[in-house]
Design a protein around this motif. Structure first.
Motif, mmCIF file in Angstrom:
data_model
loop_
_atom_site.group_PDB
_atom_site.id
_atom_site.type_symbol
_atom_site.label_atom_id
_atom_site.label_comp_id
_atom_site.label_asym_id
_atom_site.label_seq_id
_atom_site.Cartn_x
_atom_site.Cartn_y
_atom_site.Cartn_z
ATOM 1 N N ARG B 377 0.837 -1.201 0.000
ATOM 2 C CA ARG B 377 0.000 0.000 0.000
ATOM 3 C C ARG B 377 0.876 1.257 0.000
ATOM 4 N NH1 ARG B 377 -2.815 1.412 4.556
ATOM 5 N NH2 ARG B 377 -2.265 -0.620 5.346
ATOM 6 N N ILE B 378 1.844 1.281 0.876
ATOM 7 C CA ILE B 378 2.681 2.477 0.993
ATOM 8 C C ILE B 378 3.528 2.699 -0.259
ATOM 9 C CG2 ILE B 378 4.694 3.424 2.189
ATOM 10 C CD1 ILE B 378 2.340 3.832 3.822
ATOM 11 N N VAL B 379 4.129 1.615 -0.745
ATOM 12 C CA VAL B 379 4.978 1.732 -1.922
ATOM 13 C C VAL B 379 4.165 2.308 -3.077
ATOM 14 C CG1 VAL B 379 6.128 0.351 -3.687
ATOM 15 C CG2 VAL B 379 6.698 0.016 -1.292
ATOM 16 N N GLU B 380 2.908 1.926 -3.131
ATOM 17 C CA GLU B 380 2.036 2.442 -4.170
ATOM 18 C C GLU B 380 1.683 3.913 -3.925
ATOM 19 O OE1 GLU B 380 -1.840 0.307 -5.871
ATOM 20 O OE2 GLU B 380 0.118 -0.656 -6.010
ATOM 21 N N THR B 381 1.337 4.210 -2.684
ATOM 22 C CA THR B 381 0.956 5.601 -2.362
ATOM 23 C C THR B 381 2.096 6.560 -2.671
ATOM 24 O OG1 THR B 381 -0.136 4.604 -0.471
ATOM 25 C CG2 THR B 381 -0.131 7.004 -0.582
ATOM 26 N N ILE B 382 3.279 6.184 -2.261
ATOM 27 C CA ILE B 382 4.418 7.067 -2.471
ATOM 28 C C ILE B 382 4.839 7.072 -3.929
ATOM 29 C CG2 ILE B 382 6.857 7.416 -1.840
ATOM 30 C CD1 ILE B 382 6.229 6.863 0.906
ATOM 31 N N GLY B 383 4.471 6.024 -4.647
ATOM 32 C CA GLY B 383 4.769 5.992 -6.064
ATOM 33 C C GLY B 383 6.188 5.606 -6.378
ATOM 34 N N VAL B 384 6.676 4.569 -5.720
ATOM 35 C CA VAL B 384 8.003 4.058 -6.054
ATOM 36 C C VAL B 384 7.893 3.345 -7.389
ATOM 37 C CG1 VAL B 384 9.882 2.576 -5.351
ATOM 38 C CG2 VAL B 384 8.521 3.727 -3.621
ATOM 39 N N LYS B 385 8.683 3.793 -8.344
ATOM 40 C CA LYS B 385 8.623 3.168 -9.658
ATOM 41 C C LYS B 385 9.556 1.964 -9.683
ATOM 42 C CE LYS B 385 8.815 4.100 -14.528
ATOM 43 N NZ LYS B 385 9.707 4.718 -15.495
ATOM 44 N N THR B 386 8.966 0.794 -9.607
ATOM 45 C CA THR B 386 9.767 -0.434 -9.575
ATOM 46 C C THR B 386 8.965 -1.539 -10.240
ATOM 47 O OG1 THR B 386 10.741 -2.100 -8.117
ATOM 48 C CG2 THR B 386 8.909 -0.861 -7.229
ATOM 49 N N PRO B 387 9.642 -2.426 -10.985
ATOM 50 C CA PRO B 387 8.898 -3.519 -11.627
ATOM 51 C C PRO B 387 8.183 -4.391 -10.602
ATOM 52 C CG PRO B 387 11.281 -3.770 -11.943
ATOM 53 C CD PRO B 387 11.052 -2.429 -11.360
ATOM 54 N N SER B 388 8.773 -4.563 -9.430
ATOM 55 C CA SER B 388 8.094 -5.309 -8.376
ATOM 56 C C SER B 388 8.777 -4.983 -7.064
ATOM 57 C CB SER B 388 8.145 -6.821 -8.657
ATOM 58 O OG SER B 388 9.149 -7.416 -7.867
ATOM 59 N N PRO B 389 8.079 -5.210 -5.950
ATOM 60 C CA PRO B 389 8.701 -4.945 -4.653
ATOM 61 C C PRO B 389 9.910 -5.837 -4.401
ATOM 62 C CG PRO B 389 6.332 -5.212 -4.414
ATOM 63 C CD PRO B 389 6.679 -5.637 -5.800
ATOM 64 N N ARG B 390 10.078 -6.872 -5.217
ATOM 65 C CA ARG B 390 11.220 -7.762 -5.020
ATOM 66 C C ARG B 390 12.477 -7.234 -5.687
ATOM 67 N NH1 ARG B 390 8.633 -13.002 -3.862
ATOM 68 N NH2 ARG B 390 10.745 -13.813 -3.739
ATOM 69 N N GLN B 391 12.331 -6.168 -6.485
ATOM 70 C CA GLN B 391 13.495 -5.590 -7.166
ATOM 71 C C GLN B 391 14.513 -5.107 -6.134
ATOM 72 O OE1 GLN B 391 14.603 -5.673 -10.042
ATOM 73 N NE2 GLN B 391 15.026 -3.726 -11.021
ATOM 74 N N LEU B 392 15.794 -5.351 -6.425
ATOM 75 C CA LEU B 392 16.824 -4.850 -5.520
ATOM 76 C C LEU B 392 16.900 -3.321 -5.622
ATOM 77 C CD1 LEU B 392 19.739 -7.432 -5.922
ATOM 78 C CD2 LEU B 392 17.677 -7.530 -4.517
ATOM 79 N N VAL B 393 17.072 -2.687 -4.489
ATOM 80 C CA VAL B 393 17.051 -1.229 -4.458
ATOM 81 C C VAL B 393 18.165 -0.625 -5.306
ATOM 82 C CG1 VAL B 393 17.508 0.713 -2.931
ATOM 83 C CG2 VAL B 393 15.821 -0.973 -2.302
ATOM 84 N N LYS B 394 19.274 -1.357 -5.438
ATOM 85 C CA LYS B 394 20.386 -0.769 -6.191
ATOM 86 C C LYS B 394 20.044 -0.580 -7.669
ATOM 87 C CE LYS B 394 22.885 -5.140 -6.682
ATOM 88 N NZ LYS B 394 24.089 -5.845 -6.287
ATOM 89 N N PHE B 395 19.005 -1.254 -8.138
ATOM 90 C CA PHE B 395 18.625 -1.096 -9.539
ATOM 91 C C PHE B 395 17.602 0.011 -9.759
ATOM 92 C CE2 PHE B 395 19.757 -5.786 -9.683
ATOM 93 C CZ PHE B 395 21.019 -5.535 -10.189
ATOM 94 N N LEU B 396 17.184 0.692 -8.698
ATOM 95 C CA LEU B 396 16.220 1.770 -8.872
ATOM 96 C C LEU B 396 16.934 3.060 -9.237
ATOM 97 C CD1 LEU B 396 13.711 1.390 -5.911
ATOM 98 C CD2 LEU B 396 13.651 0.341 -8.159
ATOM 99 N N SER B 397 16.164 3.979 -9.832
ATOM 100 C CA SER B 397 16.729 5.297 -10.112
ATOM 101 C C SER B 397 16.911 6.034 -8.796
ATOM 102 C CB SER B 397 15.790 6.075 -11.022
ATOM 103 O OG SER B 397 14.718 6.607 -10.286
ATOM 104 N N GLY B 398 17.775 7.055 -8.822
ATOM 105 C CA GLY B 398 18.123 7.773 -7.594
ATOM 106 C C GLY B 398 16.905 8.282 -6.838
ATOM 107 N N GLY B 399 15.998 8.905 -7.531
ATOM 108 C CA GLY B 399 14.825 9.465 -6.873
ATOM 109 C C GLY B 399 13.947 8.387 -6.280
ATOM 110 N N ASN B 400 13.840 7.289 -6.979
ATOM 111 C CA ASN B 400 13.013 6.200 -6.461
ATOM 112 C C ASN B 400 13.636 5.556 -5.229
ATOM 113 O OD1 ASN B 400 10.549 5.866 -8.080
ATOM 114 N ND2 ASN B 400 12.004 5.766 -9.764
ATOM 115 N N GLN B 401 14.966 5.593 -5.183
ATOM 116 C CA GLN B 401 15.619 5.104 -3.971
ATOM 117 C C GLN B 401 15.228 5.977 -2.781
ATOM 118 O OE1 GLN B 401 19.827 4.975 -4.786
ATOM 119 N NE2 GLN B 401 19.665 3.137 -6.048
ATOM 120 N N GLN B 402 15.202 7.282 -3.007
ATOM 121 C CA GLN B 402 14.821 8.183 -1.931
ATOM 122 C C GLN B 402 13.385 7.888 -1.482
ATOM 123 O OE1 GLN B 402 16.613 10.269 -0.260
ATOM 124 N NE2 GLN B 402 15.060 11.392 0.864
#
Ligand SMILES: Nc1ncnc2c1ncn2[C@@H]1O[C@H](COP(=O)(O)OP(=O)(O)OP(=O)(O)O)[C@@H](O)[C@H]1O
Ligand SMILES: Nc1ncnc2c1ncn2[C@@H]1O[C@H](COP(=O)(O)OP(=O)(O)OP(=O)(O)O)[C@@H](O)[C@H]1O
Ligand SMILES: [Mg+2]
Ligand SMILES: [Mg+2]
Lengths: 312, 499, 284, 312
Positions: B377-402
């Motif tokens: 729910r939270i990941v969706e609300t905040i709008g983290v752009k990720t293919p899935s919650p299982r994606q490793l954080v190191k593969f996210l863009s800088g802003g999405n990491q924040q």
């Protein structure tokens, strides 16, 4: 004032711990500070010490080399073989060093090009080099050398045992290379952040490979000292040396995760191990208790040094 | 004019993500070309393709007419492309000088490094920024802002034809930004082409000539900046009209939640006292290095204090560790996401769940069902752009990491939220979302502290503003009395000495 | 000799390859008892199975100015330089069990490992009546005791009607002896005898047989070193014999000669004394 | 298609390498696949395997435990002492495990509160625990136990040797703890970035200490199996085990820098080492060559697995 003590401990923590151990031993045993005994201790530390200089490079780069003991054995047995076959002193030395360099090169290339983790590849090399040593020697020591080769381990220069000279020169060169050359600075940089090194257009694979070559070379140097000193190359020498050598480096304050440390710390680490062994022998401590004492001293010395880490 | 760089039909996919699709990009000689887009739009990916870190799936890159696709980082560096990456790329235990000159160390005869020449060179470069920085300092000892400057100096000193700056100002404040802009203008006049990425849209007009907008990996438009306004760019970025930049809501303030009295730590801060009520957002302003971060870390139990008291709901609490702080209902969103906020090798889910595992487990066994719902729910609300919650954080863009760092604390119900530079590297659309979330926390009765170096953000979002100078609170402003000039005066320490 | 220490006590340095081998534990205990009777004290050093450490230990003995040195050298050659160094410094040296390749030592008291290997082979041939098959568990590759015991054993076996099914190393270690034997039972289920080059390995092998449903009592088993544990297994009937090299006796004789030399300057009639290793089939 | 092969290798690289080794051995030796031999191999791997589960926790957290072999020896000799003194089976087991837990607790506390690096403190513990073992035992094995205790190493449950049951249960529990509990998730997190964990309000020192306690516990479990199986506790058992145990973990794909890996990989790593030793015994390979073969196989297996790392 408070700051000063902190600063001294911070920079020289392990050195002070080492001095403390020496002072205690000097009080407990009148023999400890005799000139001959001091030469003894330093000469004894030369084998580990020289290898530990190479290992410092490896660990600074963020790697590890478990094969040093076996490479020492292989290099030593081949030098011994050459010596008994009548090869001249330069041939023996060249051959021995070549073996070490080749083993190191193999390690380095498998790590950089083969992308295998250093732990595994050098563990494999540890087993392979030991096997080759046994095969070459048929499991028997090779003994009995001529004058020139015996000088390496047994000779003196101005009253100083030659192994001590080798150790001193190795540490000095190691220090110069680490602080004054690109190879040295890149070794730190690779251990600190390899990605950055690559992005700075540096061929990090080359330098990483070199680090293992250096470790192979210092193992071979120790092999020559040891073989000459023992007047024999044995298939079982150097077993479990990797642990003592890595210990010397780590006790000396070099971080196992790479990027931080110095060759001076390593020298103190290597001397400390020798001094502890020497002291316990001099004091005639029961061998079972020696193990306990040794463990406690090592922990205690590094405990003193931890203040340095805390400050960082 | 013949472009110095032409990227054509660039496409790049990662597992589960289409990062770039058929993107064209041209750079003229002596041009400052801004590149903007939402978090995860593909800006950094495009630049990493340019610098040879990634190879594109499709497309061609031409430098002054010759195709250089697939050449690798070293070749691109040699060809005159240098990059300031979004994520800091420094070697922590090497000195500033060595980091700047890495790979190009001046040498004396015999191959030994010429330390003197190196230091002199770097000193000159530092002087351009008017900084007090010893080139011999190891970089791990300097603040993130200074580290960023070191990166900039390093890239500039390469004297490349093409200079890429991926969010160089994200962790800088006023002075350094001004110096950077001057240097950019100077370089431009020397014919250097610059690609400039930033989420601070207002600053684009100060330095850039043209802008290219990316959205979801596609190029939307390329235009001279003179023809555009901020709302135009925002519309192109998010694909719809964005009405407000700073949402306004009336929140009723309640009883005092946090009170700090006489917080002191030698060399860091002295006699810091303030209070925050429920429903209030209190901003902390000041220059980089003023000590705001340390003050917050003391409150959060991460740094030890020499003296001072902390009261929560009027009762003194004894906070000795971060665990004590969290148990007392405090959350701290740290400023250095990579080092302090994230575990790069773990998944989005694991990162977001880190602070609430204790609340979602019985006898240490995690209740994953309950937890999943919450996190998703939270990941969706905040709008983290990720293919899935299982994606490793190191593969996210800088802003999405924040955004993942923010998620971690939004899932936990706390009484006090301390945000240290919360919108660093966040795109405009997401910023609004974060402001709304902060307000909803306040609405719920939480006390919110926002440390930020973006003055506008502090001015617009805070009910009260504390100005920190040299480890002390030198001034408090109410919302209605705060102005940019007023706050700056105190932050610079000018007014403080007068008062 | 250089005379006795100030308090009159003779101090003798003793160095053995490793206390991880019960053989040397026994040797050390009995040497200390023998020394006490002779009015001497032992300064002991454990080489931890490392020739270089042993050389350092001897150097430390020299530095301490001990009155004599009793050493069981790691290898025949590696300790020669330091032994000669000690003798040159006026310290008499005796070797026990393992010999050093030098004529400078005062005396060598030992039991020939090659002869011990032969004795073990003869025992098996006799027990099997001249035909059958045997599994050999070797010591650590490259260790002199391993090489010599194997050499003697193989030499006698070669001339007999008994097949050596396989010879594998179990590194003088009980746990390795057990795993290697478990594996070999699978590959060679029809063996008649096992030779373990030390008691640790043969005990491990016996435990392997017992655990794998092979009755060790039906097999001919022989170890080496005559450790107390081996005698316990002999008493249970699980082990048939162990080769005794009389470590205490070796050390005792060598100490006697060293002390005599220090006190009176006497040299022994023979500079090499061999105690014949024997298979023993019952506890002492 | 290409992607599929890559994906399989990526996830199961080391497992495939392991299968390959098994297939080759099955072809070379008819005995290899016999039920008894299979049970043999797994039972033999149980000693390393159980310890390696604990070591997996340690390495995942970014640490290392060099003391496992010595802790095994100490725990085993104390259990053996208790057994021969007529203590009941529960007493023996409790005492043995307690020793391991205490050693682990000491390691953990010195690392977290004393801030000494894991390498040094566990190296010290390695020496201390070995010394204590020698002192307690006087350097001699303690042998000859009663029925109940012998069951641990020698018993069967439904035809399955009890050590295998222990191994299976340990791996299963290890897996559950790592994936389903806070302790497990924090272990990964600490290995990934300890500072972040601290700043998330987690008492990372507690969890870090627990990791070493677990390693001490599994060492003690292995000690009970080994002591029971050998029908004796020896002062020298477990020497150099740390290297094999760490090797099992690393071969199994757990990163030495922490944060990444699994207990299943570790199981495969431990089985692989046993299978290699078993195969070489069955094939009667010359002991000198065994070392070379072992080194080559380990490198080769991990080389196959490196494709997985490359993909990351
Ligand atoms: N190495 C990678 N593996 C997998 N996905 C990646 C990788 N690098 C980038 N991505 C994905 O590609 C997309 C574009 O990322 P990119 O870093 O280019 O965004 P950005 O525009 O720079 O965003 P920001 O403003 O947040 O920095 C994102 O969805 C990101 O998750
Ligand atoms: N590890 C360190 N060692 C020594 N000095 C440091 C270290 N980290 C930061 N500093 C210095 O401490 C001061 C505070 O730095 P920092 O960036 O944390 O400031 P800050 O309090 O976050 O500032 P702001 O008010 O912008 O939040 C700066 O002068 C910085 O250079
Ligand atoms: Mg980006
Ligand atoms: Mg800050």
């Amino acid at each position: 004032m408070k700051l000063d003590v902190k600063h001294i401990l911070k920079t020289y923590g392990i050195f002070l711990a080492f001095l403390l151990i020496c002072i205690i031993l000097a009080i407990l045993s009148p023999v400890f500070l005799r000139w001959n005994n001091i030469l003894n201790v330093i000469r004894q530390s030369s084998i580990y010490g020289v290898m530990a200089v190479g290992m410092t490079f490896v660990i600074l780069s963020g790697g590890i080399d478990l094969s040093v003991g076996s490479v020492l054995a292989l290099s030593g047995i081949i030098a011994a073989g050459a010596a008994t076959a009548g090869v001249g002193i330069f041939g023996i030395v060249a051959l021995g060093l070549l073996v070490g360099v080749l083993c190191g090169l193999f390690n380095g290339l498998m790590i950089t090009l083969g992308k295998i983790t250093p732990f595994v590849i050098t563990l494999g090399m540890m087993s392979i080099a030991r096997g080759l040593t046994l095969i070459y020697s048929g499991g028997r020591p090779i003994s009995g050398f001529e004058g020139a080769f015996r000088f390496i381990g047994g000779g003196f220069i101005l009253g100083i045992p030659f192994p001590i000279v080798i150790l001193a020169v190795t540490v000095l060169i190691g220090w110069l290379v680490l602080t004054q050359t690109r190879l040295g600075r890149y070794t730190y940089a690779i251990g600190g952040n390899e990605e950055t090194v690559k992005l700075s257009g540096i061929n990090s694979n080359f330098y990483k490979t070199m680090v293992y070559v250096i470790s192979g070379l210092t193992s071979a140097m120790s092999a020559l000292i040891l073989t000459s000193r023992l007047n024999s190359g044995g298939p079982n020498v150097g077993q479990a040396y990797e642990l003592d050598v890595i210990a010397a480096v780590v006790i000396g304050g070099t971080s196992l995760s790479g990027g931080r440390g110095s060759v001076w710390g390593t020298l103190v680490g290597a001397l400390m191990i020798s001094v502890i062994n020497n002291g316990m022998n001099l004091l005639g401590i029961n061998p079972f208790f020696q193990l306990v004492v040794k463990g406690v001293i090592i922990i205690g010395a590094v405990f003193l040094d931890r203040l340095r880490d805390q400050a960082n | 004019m013949e472009p110095v760089l032409r990227m054509q039909g660039i496409s790049k996919s990662f597992p589960g993500v289409r990062a770039l699709q058929n993107v064209d990009f041209e750079l003229l000689p002596g041009e400052v070309h801004a590149l903007v887009g939402e978090n995860g739009a593909g800006k950094s990916t495009l630049m990493k393709i340019l610098s040879g870190v990634y190879t594109p799936d499709e497309g061609d890159i031409q430098l002054k007419g010759t195709s250089v696709v697939n050449a690798g980082p070293k070749a691109m560096l040699d060809a005159g492309v240098s990059v300031i990456y979004q994520e800091l790329n420094l070697v922590p235990h090497l000195s500033v000088a060595e980091n700047v000159m890495l790979g190009r160390e001046p040498r004396r005869a015999g191959g030994l490094i010429d330390w003197k020449a190196m230091r002199a060179e770097v000193k000159k470069l530092i002087a351009q920024f008017n900084l007090k920085l010893d080139p011999r300092t190891p970089v791990y000892r300097i603040s993130p802002a200074y580290q960023q400057v070191v990166e900039i100096i390093k890239a500039i000193s390469l004297r490349s034809d093409i200079l890429v700056m991926d969010e160089p100002t994200a962790s800088l404040t006023g002075n350094e930004v001004e110096r950077l802009f001057e240097i950019i203008r100077q370089l431009r006049s020397q014919g250097v082409s610059i690609i400039y990425i930033s989420h601070r849209l207002e600053e684009l007009w100060e330095v850039a000539d043209r802008v290219t907008v990316l959205r979801d990996g596609e190029r939307i438009t390329t235009k001279p900046l003179a023809e555009l306004t901020v709302p135009d760019i925002v519309r192109n970025m998010v694909g719809r009209e964005l009405t407000e930049q700073y949402p306004v809501t009336e929140i009723e303030t309640r009883d005092e939640v946090l009170r700090v009295e006489g917080l002191t730590k030698a060399g860091v801060c002295s006699d810091v006292s303030f209070a925050v009520r429920g429903g209030e957002i209190v901003g902390f302003s000041g220059l980089v290095g003023a000590g705001r971060t340390e003050i917050m870390q003391i409150i959060f139990g991460y740094l030890k204090r020499d003296s001072g008291k902390i009261f929560i709901h009027g009762k003194e609490v004894d906070i000795r560790s971060t665990r004590d702080a969290v148990r007392n209902g405090i959350a701290l969103i740290p400023e250095e996401r990579k080092r302090q906020g994230l575990i790069l090798g773990l998944s989005v889910f694991d990162n977001a769940a880190l602070a609430v595992l204790d609340r979602n487990s019985t006898f240490g066994v995690i209740n994953f069902k309950k937890l999943s719902d919450l996190i998703h729910r939270i990941v969706e609300t905040i709008g983290v752009k990720t293919p899935s919650p299982r994606q490793l954080v190191k593969f996210l863009s800088g802003g999405n990491q924040q955004k993942v760092v923010l998620s971690k604390w939004f899932v936990r119900d706390c009484d006090i939220y301390i945000f240290d530079e919360p919108t660093r590297g966040i795109d405009v659309g997401a910023k609004v979302e974060i402001y709304r979330l902060m307000q909803s926390l306040a609405q719920r009765g939480a006390a919110v502290i926002m440390v930020s170096s973006e003055l506008l953000e502090v001015l617009n979002m805070s009910d009260r503003i504390q100005v920190v100078y040299d480890g002390r609170i030198v001034k408090e402003f109410r919302r209605d009395e705060a102005t940019e000039e007023g706050v700056m005066k105190y932050a610079l320490g000018v007014a403080g000495s007068v008062a | 000799g250089r005379g006795e220490a100030a308090d009159g006590a003779i101090r003798i340095g003793m160095s053995v390859p490793g206390l991880q081998f019960p053989f040397f534990v026994t040797m050390r205990e009995e040497a200390e008892a023998a020394a006490a009777e002779l009015g001497a004290t032992i300064v002991f050093a454990d080489a931890l199975n490392d020739a270089a450490k042993q050389a350092s230990d001897i150097e430390n003995f020299i530095a301490q100015g001990l009155d004599a040195i009793l050493i069981s050298p790691m290898t025949t050659d590696a300790l020669v330089p330091v032994i000669e160094q000690a003798v040159a410094a006026g310290i008499p040296v005796a070797t026990v069990d393992r010999q050093a390749n030098t004529d400078r030592v005062l005396v060598h008291v030992g039991a020939d490992n090659v002869e011990g290997g032969r004795a073990a082979a003869r025992f098996i041939i006799e027990q099997l009546g001249g035909s059958g098959s045997v599994i050999q568990l070797e010591g650590t590759p490259g260790a002199s005791a391993a090489i010599d015991r194997k050499a003697g054993f193989d030499e006698v076996m070669a001339g007999s009607g008994i097949t050596v099914l396989t010879s594998q190393s179990a590194e003088f270690d009980r746990a390795r002896g057990q795993t290697v034997m478990e594996n070999l039972i699978q590959a060679y289920p029809n063996f008649d005898a096992v030779f373990g080059a030390n008691d640790e390995m043969i005990i491990g092998a016996i435990e392997a047989m017992q655990g794998s449903g092979v009755n060790a009592r039906d097999k001919v088993t022989i170890g080496f070193d005559a450790t107390p544990d081996a005698f316990a297994y002999i008493q249970n009937g699980l082990l048939d014999a162990t080769i005794d090299q009389f470590p205490g006796q070796q050390a005792g004789q060598a100490l006697q000669i060293l002390v005599d030399n220090i006190r009176t300057g006497a040299r022994p009639a023979q500079s090499v004394i061999f105690i014949s290793p024997l298979p023993v089939t019952s506890a002492p």
